[in-house]
Design a protein around this motif. Structure first.
Motif, PDB file in Angstrom:
ATOM      1  N   SER A 159       0.665  -1.244  -0.035  1.00  0.00           N
ATOM      2  CA  SER A 159      -0.136  -0.010  -0.116  1.00  0.00           C
ATOM      3  C   SER A 159       0.842   1.073  -0.018  1.00  0.00           C
ATOM      4  N   ALA A 160       1.970   1.178   0.866  1.00  0.00           N
ATOM      5  CA  ALA A 160       2.798   2.434   0.974  1.00  0.00           C
ATOM      6  C   ALA A 160       3.607   2.639  -0.526  1.00  0.00           C
ATOM      7  N   VAL A 161       3.966   1.651  -1.133  1.00  0.00           N
ATOM      8  CA  VAL A 161       4.501   1.777  -2.482  1.00  0.00           C
ATOM      9  C   VAL A 161       3.788   2.391  -3.241  1.00  0.00           C
ATOM     10  N   ALA A 162       2.217   1.674  -3.746  1.00  0.00           N
ATOM     11  CA  ALA A 162       1.467   1.833  -4.482  1.00  0.00           C
ATOM     12  C   ALA A 162       1.140   3.624  -4.328  1.00  0.00           C
ATOM     13  N   ALA A 163       0.845   3.858  -2.910  1.00  0.00           N
ATOM     14  CA  ALA A 163       0.543   5.416  -2.613  1.00  0.00           C
ATOM     15  C   ALA A 163       1.509   6.285  -3.261  1.00  0.00           C
ATOM     16  N   ALA A 164       2.491   5.946  -3.124  1.00  0.00           N
ATOM     17  CA  ALA A 164       3.985   6.806  -3.580  1.00  0.00           C
ATOM     18  C   ALA A 164       4.082   6.914  -5.069  1.00  0.00           C
ATOM     19  N   LEU A 165       3.576   5.935  -5.755  1.00  0.00           N
ATOM     20  CA  LEU A 165       3.741   5.552  -7.232  1.00  0.00           C
ATOM     21  C   LEU A 165       2.611   6.512  -7.872  1.00  0.00           C
ATOM     22  N   ARG A 166       1.440   6.387  -7.156  1.00  0.00           N
ATOM     23  CA  ARG A 166       0.169   7.182  -7.680  1.00  0.00           C
ATOM     24  C   ARG A 166       0.479   8.679  -7.877  1.00  0.00           C
ATOM     25  N   THR A 167       1.183   9.293  -6.772  1.00  0.00           N
ATOM     26  CA  THR A 167       1.214  10.482  -6.786  1.00  0.00           C
ATOM     27  C   THR A 167       2.428  11.232  -7.320  1.00  0.00           C
ATOM     28  N   ALA A 168       3.450  10.470  -7.762  1.00  0.00           N
ATOM     29  CA  ALA A 168       4.529  10.645  -8.475  1.00  0.00           C
ATOM     30  C   ALA A 168       4.385  11.310  -9.886  1.00  0.00           C
ATOM     31  N   GLU A 169       5.001  12.337 -10.146  1.00  0.00           N
ATOM     32  CA  GLU A 169       4.967  12.918 -11.316  1.00  0.00           C
ATOM     33  C   GLU A 169       6.318  12.375 -12.366  1.00  0.00           C
ATOM     34  N   SER A 170       7.254  11.989 -11.522  1.00  0.00           N
ATOM     35  CA  SER A 170       8.683  11.449 -12.477  1.00  0.00           C
ATOM     36  C   SER A 170       9.105  10.069 -11.279  1.00  0.00           C
ATOM     37  N   VAL A 171       9.427   9.153 -12.265  1.00  0.00           N
ATOM     38  CA  VAL A 171       9.922   7.924 -11.482  1.00  0.00           C
ATOM     39  C   VAL A 171      11.016   7.376 -12.315  1.00  0.00           C
ATOM     40  N   VAL A 172      12.070   7.366 -11.699  1.00  0.00           N
ATOM     41  CA  VAL A 172      13.177   6.252 -12.250  1.00  0.00           C
ATOM     42  C   VAL A 172      13.106   5.037 -11.590  1.00  0.00           C
ATOM     43  N   LEU A 173      13.330   4.041 -12.366  1.00  0.00           N
ATOM     44  CA  LEU A 173      13.230   2.534 -12.048  1.00  0.00           C
ATOM     45  C   LEU A 173      14.677   1.853 -12.272  1.00  0.00           C
ATOM     46  N   LEU A 174      15.103   1.228 -11.391  1.00  0.00           N
ATOM     47  CA  LEU A 174      16.539   0.656 -11.370  1.00  0.00           C
ATOM     48  C   LEU A 174      16.563  -0.396 -11.082  1.00  0.00           C
ATOM     49  N   ALA A 175      17.215  -1.382 -12.225  1.00  0.00           N
ATOM     50  CA  ALA A 175      17.576  -2.894 -11.933  1.00  0.00           C
ATOM     51  C   ALA A 175      18.848  -2.845 -11.606  1.00  0.00           C
ATOM     52  N   HIS A 176      19.242  -4.045 -10.940  1.00  0.00           N
ATOM     53  CA  HIS A 176      20.667  -4.367 -10.620  1.00  0.00           C
ATOM     54  C   HIS A 176      21.548  -4.481 -11.801  1.00  0.00           C
ATOM     55  N   LEU A 201       5.638   0.680 -17.717  1.00  0.00           N
ATOM     56  CA  LEU A 201       4.682   0.782 -18.746  1.00  0.00           C
ATOM     57  C   LEU A 201       3.349   1.061 -18.022  1.00  0.00           C
ATOM     58  N   HIS A 202       3.146   0.587 -16.931  1.00  0.00           N
ATOM     59  CA  HIS A 202       1.966   0.900 -16.286  1.00  0.00           C
ATOM     60  C   HIS A 202       1.923   2.473 -15.786  1.00  0.00           C
ATOM     61  N   LEU A 203       2.977   2.983 -15.327  1.00  0.00           N
ATOM     62  CA  LEU A 203       3.259   4.349 -15.016  1.00  0.00           C
ATOM     63  C   LEU A 203       3.105   5.286 -16.108  1.00  0.00           C
ATOM     64  N   ARG A 204       3.721   4.755 -17.321  1.00  0.00           N
ATOM     65  CA  ARG A 204       3.586   5.786 -18.290  1.00  0.00           C
ATOM     66  C   ARG A 204       2.177   5.903 -18.905  1.00  0.00           C
ATOM     67  N   SER A 205       1.410   4.733 -18.790  1.00  0.00           N
ATOM     68  CA  SER A 205       0.174   4.863 -19.148  1.00  0.00           C
ATOM     69  C   SER A 205      -0.679   5.883 -18.299  1.00  0.00           C
ATOM     70  N   ARG A 206      -0.165   6.048 -16.848  1.00  0.00           N
ATOM     71  CA  ARG A 206      -1.036   7.178 -15.943  1.00  0.00           C
ATOM     72  C   ARG A 206      -0.463   8.522 -16.392  1.00  0.00           C
ATOM     73  N   GLY A 207       0.471   8.756 -17.461  1.00  0.00           N
ATOM     74  CA  GLY A 207       0.860   9.995 -17.779  1.00  0.00           C
ATOM     75  C   GLY A 207       2.135  10.525 -16.988  1.00  0.00           C
ATOM     76  N   THR A 208       2.731   9.397 -16.113  1.00  0.00           N
ATOM     77  CA  THR A 208       4.017   9.713 -15.306  1.00  0.00           C
ATOM     78  C   THR A 208       5.225   9.709 -16.133  1.00  0.00           C
ATOM     79  N   LYS A 209       6.009  10.467 -16.131  1.00  0.00           N
ATOM     80  CA  LYS A 209       7.320  10.414 -16.758  1.00  0.00           C
ATOM     81  C   LYS A 209       8.233   9.178 -16.047  1.00  0.00           C
ATOM     82  N   VAL A 210       8.737   8.571 -16.790  1.00  0.00           N
ATOM     83  CA  VAL A 210       9.497   7.152 -16.415  1.00  0.00           C
ATOM     84  C   VAL A 210      10.599   7.076 -17.292  1.00  0.00           C
TER      85      VAL A 210
END
Length: 344
Positions: free
Chosen positions: A25-42, A58-67
């Motif tokens: 829930s905490a992760v989802a809440a943070a992602l919902r409100t973010a306008e720009s997100v960097v996702l890092l793999a190892h 892909l989901h975040l981009r569909s929401r209009g988030t910069k990814v």
């Protein structure tokens, strides 16, 4: 979006626990409100790491988030993973923004596996760690760490469900790739893993065409390297309290022209040795520099051994790095394995 957030050390003990749900829930809440997100793999990402990042991206981009999706090394996307949908989200580290509101690490079992991107993660207004390694000590402001998850993508799909995301065919393909690889083609899958696989196939995943370049394709040169590696195979029945270990080495010369992902597949052949509980592959990446892969069948926690040697992983699958000659590597590994008590 708030630029600060209280650290949440949410490290669950069992899948589906209240702590897991709170972290999701905490992760989802943070992602919902973010306008720009960097996702890092190892570094040297596998399908579980990159699939996790791309599915979320892909989901975040569909929401209009910069990814943006990235990893420290290698400089190029691993060849076997270039058919995963969402490649256009992947950028080099130098092209990452320094002012993203949220930075998320996925399938990263320890901070050092971020490589040079540690600084970007640490400087983020909000940092999130989504991981399933038992050896993960915990890092980031929000932590969703669940060692009971058979693959990291299983945690990602929980976050996506919490966000009420549509699991499109492209998202499903990334999730399935991570699930299939991290469960060794479902040999170590749980009941929830199989249920998720069925859901992803129903969403449009075609397993045969998806997994062929990831798990069933190597260059012709790979056969010669494999032949040399298997010639070095050594069985040590006395190791690990008599459980036995088989090991092989891959020299830098023998692997010349091959990708690390080609070398990573050797362990799945070596581990079939019937007389050994533990399998090890020593891969020389530079003179006297080795990447060590460990696998166990039933009774030994190689993740614990790898952690003691400066690496980490899971009870049945782990790895670490070593600097020195192969004789010293072997002696140290045997000593540590002897100190680990087998499961009763």
């Amino acid at each position: 979006m708030e630029t600060t957030m209280t650290t949440a050390a949410l490290t669950p003990e069992a899948e589906g626990s209240p702590v897991v749900h709170s972290a999701v829930s905490a992760v989802a809440a943070a992602l919902r409100t973010a306008e720009s997100v960097v996702l890092l793999a190892h570094s040297n990402p596998d399908a579980d790491a990159l699939g996790s990042a791309l599915a979320l991206g892909l989901h975040l981009r569909s929401r209009g988030t910069k990814v943006w999706v990235s990893f420290d090394r290698p400089a190029e996307i691993p060849l076997s993973l270039r058919t995963l949908p969402g490649q256009e989200l992947i950028v080099t580290p130098s092209d990452l923004p320094v002012d993203a509101q949220l930075v998320v690490s996925v399938d990263v079992g320890a901070r050092q596996r971020l490589g040079h991107l540690i600084d970007l993660f640490d400087a983020a207004p909000v940092s999130i760690c989504i991981d399933h390694h038992a050896s993960n000590p915990g890092f980031g402001q929000i932590q969703l760490i669940d060692p009971s998850a058979a693959a990291n993508v299983m945690l990602v799909v929980e976050v996506l469900d919490e966000m009420q995301a549509e699991i499109t065919a492209d998202i499903a393909a990334n999730l399935y790739a991570g699930l299939a690889t991290d469960t060794a083609n479902f040999r170590f899958a749980t009941a929830p893993s199989h249920l998720l696989a069925a859901r992803l196939i129903a969403a449009g995943t075609e397993p045969q065409s998806l997994m062929r370049p990831i798990m069933d394709t190597h260059p012709f040169r790979w056969l010669a390297m494999l032949s040399c590696a298997l010639k070095s195979a050594t069985l040590l029945p006395e190791v690990a309290h008599g459980a036995g270990m088989v090991w092989v080495k891959v020299s830098e010369a023998d692997s010349d022209g091959l990708r690390m992902e080609d070398l990573d597949s050797i362990i799945d052949i070596v581990r079939t040795t019937g007389e050994a509980e533990i399998a090890a592959v020593f891969k020389e990446t530079a003179p006297l520099m080795w990447q060590v892969s460990l696998r166990a069948k039933t009774t030994f926690d190689v993740g614990r051994a790898a952690t003691e040697l400066g690496g980490g992983g899971h009870p049945r699958s782990a790895g670490y790095s070593f600097s020195g000659n192969v004789e010293s590597l072997l002696a140290e590994l045997m000593s540590v394995l002897q100190s680990v008590e087998p499961a009763r």
